[in-house]
Design an enzyme around this catalytic site. Sequence first.
Site, short mmCIF file in Angstrom:
data_model
loop_
_atom_site.label_atom_id
_atom_site.label_comp_id
_atom_site.label_asym_id
_atom_site.label_seq_id
_atom_site.Cartn_x
_atom_site.Cartn_y
_atom_site.Cartn_z
N HIS A 35 6.55 57.93 23.33
CA HIS A 35 5.16 58.16 22.93
C HIS A 35 4.38 56.93 23.38
O HIS A 35 4.67 55.82 22.98
CB HIS A 35 5.04 58.35 21.42
CG HIS A 35 3.63 58.65 21.01
ND1 HIS A 35 3.13 59.93 20.99
CD2 HIS A 35 2.61 57.84 20.65
CE1 HIS A 35 1.87 59.89 20.61
NE2 HIS A 35 1.53 58.64 20.39
N CYS A 36 3.40 57.13 24.23
CA CYS A 36 2.65 56.02 24.82
C CYS A 36 1.32 55.83 24.11
O CYS A 36 0.46 56.72 24.15
CB CYS A 36 2.42 56.29 26.31
SG CYS A 36 1.57 54.94 27.14
N PRO A 37 1.11 54.69 23.46
CA PRO A 37 -0.17 54.46 22.79
C PRO A 37 -1.32 54.25 23.78
O PRO A 37 -2.46 54.52 23.45
CB PRO A 37 0.08 53.19 21.97
CG PRO A 37 1.21 52.51 22.64
CD PRO A 37 2.05 53.59 23.26
N GLY A 40 -2.02 57.75 24.76
CA GLY A 40 -2.35 58.50 23.55
C GLY A 40 -1.65 59.84 23.50
O GLY A 40 -2.17 60.79 22.93
#
Length: 141
Positions: A35-37, A40
Amino acid sequence: NIDDDGMCRVCKKFKPERVYHCRWCKRCVLQMDHHCPWVGNCIGLRNYKAFMLFLFYTMVACAYGLGLEIRFIVHCQIGEALTPQQVGLTAVLVPVGIMIMFGALVGVSCLFFWNLYLAAQNRTNVENHKLEAVRHVRSEG
């Protein structure tokens, strides 16, 4: 998060192999990498190419910015006339800019080439982490 019968433990739906449940997105993602912040969203099968292009273009932008900073120093040393205010400001901002650009270039390059290696191995970060955990347990046991 997949039971032995092929059901997701969280969403209670049938899931094929290489599907992982993201606790942030609250859904299952095929070949989930992470999950890439920054993006998003979850990085998986459907958007892995876009993520790799994002990393590549970020790496190019950092290299370009670092080149501009170095070019500025070279032009200042050749003899372009700077006012005393510009000299003081340049003495602080240029080295800080070079350190930021260099750090970002190294970090993004490492991330890009690590993901390129994993893609060549047909593995995701999640699968690689699980594989390393199994290897660690076997080596201790």
